[in-house]
Scaffold this motif. Structure first.
Motif, mmCIF file in Angstrom:
data_model
loop_
_atom_site.group_PDB
_atom_site.id
_atom_site.type_symbol
_atom_site.label_atom_id
_atom_site.label_comp_id
_atom_site.label_asym_id
_atom_site.label_seq_id
_atom_site.Cartn_x
_atom_site.Cartn_y
_atom_site.Cartn_z
ATOM 1 N N ASP A 41 32.951 89.446 12.367
ATOM 2 C CA ASP A 41 33.570 88.523 13.316
ATOM 3 C C ASP A 41 34.174 89.314 14.465
ATOM 4 O O ASP A 41 34.667 90.433 14.287
ATOM 5 N N PHE A 42 34.157 88.717 15.660
ATOM 6 C CA PHE A 42 34.621 89.397 16.870
ATOM 7 C C PHE A 42 36.023 88.919 17.235
ATOM 8 O O PHE A 42 36.324 87.724 17.198
ATOM 9 N N CYS A 62 41.823 83.284 23.642
ATOM 10 C CA CYS A 62 40.878 83.590 22.567
ATOM 11 C C CYS A 62 40.035 82.367 22.223
ATOM 12 O O CYS A 62 38.828 82.480 21.966
ATOM 13 N N THR A 65 37.282 81.840 24.875
ATOM 14 C CA THR A 65 36.216 82.850 24.888
ATOM 15 C C THR A 65 35.489 82.980 23.559
ATOM 16 O O THR A 65 34.559 83.768 23.436
ATOM 17 N N TYR A 67 36.735 84.105 20.723
ATOM 18 C CA TYR A 67 37.210 85.207 19.880
ATOM 19 C C TYR A 67 37.885 84.603 18.650
ATOM 20 O O TYR A 67 38.803 83.795 18.761
ATOM 21 N N LYS A 68 37.438 85.021 17.485
ATOM 22 C CA LYS A 68 37.898 84.374 16.262
ATOM 23 C C LYS A 68 39.230 84.909 15.744
ATOM 24 O O LYS A 68 39.871 84.278 14.907
ATOM 25 N N MET A 281 36.350 89.111 28.788
ATOM 26 C CA MET A 281 36.248 88.850 27.358
ATOM 27 C C MET A 281 34.949 88.131 27.032
ATOM 28 O O MET A 281 34.258 88.461 26.058
ATOM 29 N N GLN A 284 32.043 90.590 27.188
ATOM 30 C CA GLN A 284 32.004 91.501 26.046
ATOM 31 C C GLN A 284 31.492 90.791 24.793
ATOM 32 O O GLN A 284 30.746 91.372 24.000
ATOM 33 N N LYS A 285 31.877 89.547 24.619
ATOM 34 C CA LYS A 285 31.405 88.805 23.443
ATOM 35 C C LYS A 285 29.889 88.603 23.514
ATOM 36 O O LYS A 285 29.190 88.690 22.487
ATOM 37 N N GLN A 286 29.362 88.348 24.691
ATOM 38 C CA GLN A 286 27.916 88.194 24.836
ATOM 39 C C GLN A 286 27.194 89.492 24.478
ATOM 40 O O GLN A 286 26.141 89.477 23.834
ATOM 41 N N PHE A 288 28.326 91.799 22.416
ATOM 42 C CA PHE A 288 28.434 91.932 20.967
ATOM 43 C C PHE A 288 27.354 91.114 20.277
ATOM 44 O O PHE A 288 26.692 91.582 19.340
ATOM 45 N N GLU A 289 27.147 89.894 20.737
ATOM 46 C CA GLU A 289 26.146 89.028 20.107
ATOM 47 C C GLU A 289 24.737 89.602 20.249
ATOM 48 O O GLU A 289 23.897 89.444 19.355
#
Length: 295
Positions: A41-42, A62, A65, A67-68, A281, A284-286, A288-289
């Motif tokens: 999890d991110f 969070c 975006t 973020y969990k 944010m 960065q999540k994209q 990570f995915e």
């Protein structure tokens, strides 16, 4: 947490994930395979990108975006510190319970390498106080660290002292349902052979390593061998930098974590200061995915 709160929390999590997923469906062809479902999890470490946000702002950003989870840092604007009254601790806990965002834990600066015994005792005392805070706000652990091996003291003595301190706070954390997460940190102590030497002497199974994505991970014999050196002690948190701001081999790291059946948090601890942190944010999540999709 009572049953109604738990049901509400799960509903919020599912709602957030559904919204994020549906928001991307319009751009996907039916022939495109869905991304691999990851056990990782991110989340965010409030190092620079969250340090100026109040707790409501932090949780809200969070949520926006996707973020969990979040690791709270000390002396930041969200103000979650050991001096909080029980009423205020309850309020922090409720804010997270009413949100899909998890309070992963607390990122402290407590360290146990000093050659001054009184300073070591004080760091242990304060660690225990913050473990109680973590328990009260619904977190699952506290981050601590070594910072160096002092000159003028034998390496073996300091390593034994750090390990003994970790073991003490680890047992205290276990009594309060809190994991002690040791960040791989410090000019000397971030070297994986040094971290291994410390953990070889840690007696509490409640003390685990927080991988920190340092450049020293890559020195001979290389990332995979260094990872294997300490993977038996890996916990549930891994720190990463902004993916597009350095050349650390994150794809290789995630493959090693996946191979090791890592089921924990990847926490962004960015060292930059973008003007629009929410947009950053999201970016960065994209990234990570994409890493996860290529495992």
């Amino acid at each position: 947490m009572n049953e109604n709160q738990n049901d509400r929390r799960e509903f919020l999590k599912k709602s957030m994930l559904s919204s994020l997923f549906l928001g991307t469906m319009g751009t996907l062809s039916t022939s495109v395979a869905l991304p691999k479902v990851s056990k990782m999890d991110f989340g965010l470490v409030t190092y620079l990108w969250g340090k100026d946000w109040s707790l409501p702002e932090l949780i809200s950003n969070c949520e926006k975006t996707g973020y969990k989870g979040v690791e709270l840092r000390t002396e930041h604007a969200h103000g979650v510190e050991a001096h909080l009254s029980q009423t205020k601790r309850d309020d922090v806990r409720k804010r997270f319970e009413d949100s899909p965002v998890t309070c992963v834990g607390y990122g402290s600066n407590f360290e146990y390498h000093s050659s001054d015994p009184a300073l070591v005792v004080e760091n242990i005392r304060q660690t225990k106080a913050y473990i109680k805070l973590c328990h009260d706000i619904g977190a699952t652990g506290i981050k601590v660290k070594p910072n160096t091996l002092p000159e003028g003291v034998s390496r073996e003595k300091t390593i034994a002292q750090i390990a003994k301190s970790f073991s003490e706070v680890g047992e205290f954390g276990a009594d309060h349902g809190q994991l002690v997460r040791v960040e791989v940190h410090g000019r000397i102590t971030q070297q994986l052979p040094v971290m291994k030497a410390i953990f070889d002497q840690v007696t509490s199974s409640n003390v685990r390593i927080c991988w920190n994505s340092n450049d020293t991970d890559l020195v001979d014999p290389g990332l995979e061998a260094n990872f294997d050196m300490v993977k038996e002690w890996l916990g549930d948190t891994t720190h990463v930098r902004a993916f597009d701001e350095n050349d650390y081999p994150y794809q290789d790291l995630f493959r090693l974590l996946d191979k090791a059946n890592y089921q924990g948090w990847i926490l962004l601890e960015a060292h930059s200061n973008p003007a629009d942190k929410v947009a950053s944010m999201m970016a960065q999540k994209q990234m990570f995915e994409k890493f996860i999709a290529n495992l």
